[in-house]
Design a protein around this motif. Structure first.
Motif: not given
Length: 74
Positions: A1-4, A6-13
């Motif tokens: 869940m934390n990876r998802k 983190a990946l969403i956060g990276v995508g938004v950034a």
């Protein structure tokens, strides 16, 4: 869940960084989302003046009259 997350956060950034890098002339980075078209003026390449609807209509009428006169000569 934390990876998802983190990946969403990276995508938004990444999306925010791309949007900011695309901004130009001090415009908002998200101006292209507003739907308002850019104001552009059509200019005459011969004299650099703005082209108006009246000028275009006059030109079209002149061309029509000239074409008729040329047909009469044949």
């Amino acid at each position: 869940m934390n990876r998802k997350i983190a990946l969403i956060g990276v995508g938004v950034a990444l999306a925010a960084a791309i949007a900011i890098s695309q901004a130009n002339d001090g415009e908002s980075a998200f101006a292209w989302f507003s739907g308002a078209p850019e104001k552009q003026t059509l200019t005459n390449p011969n004299n650099g003046e703005a082209v108006t609807l009246e000028a275009v209509q006059n030109e079209a009428e002149w061309r029509k009259d000239t074409a008729e006169k040329l047909r009469e000569l044949d």
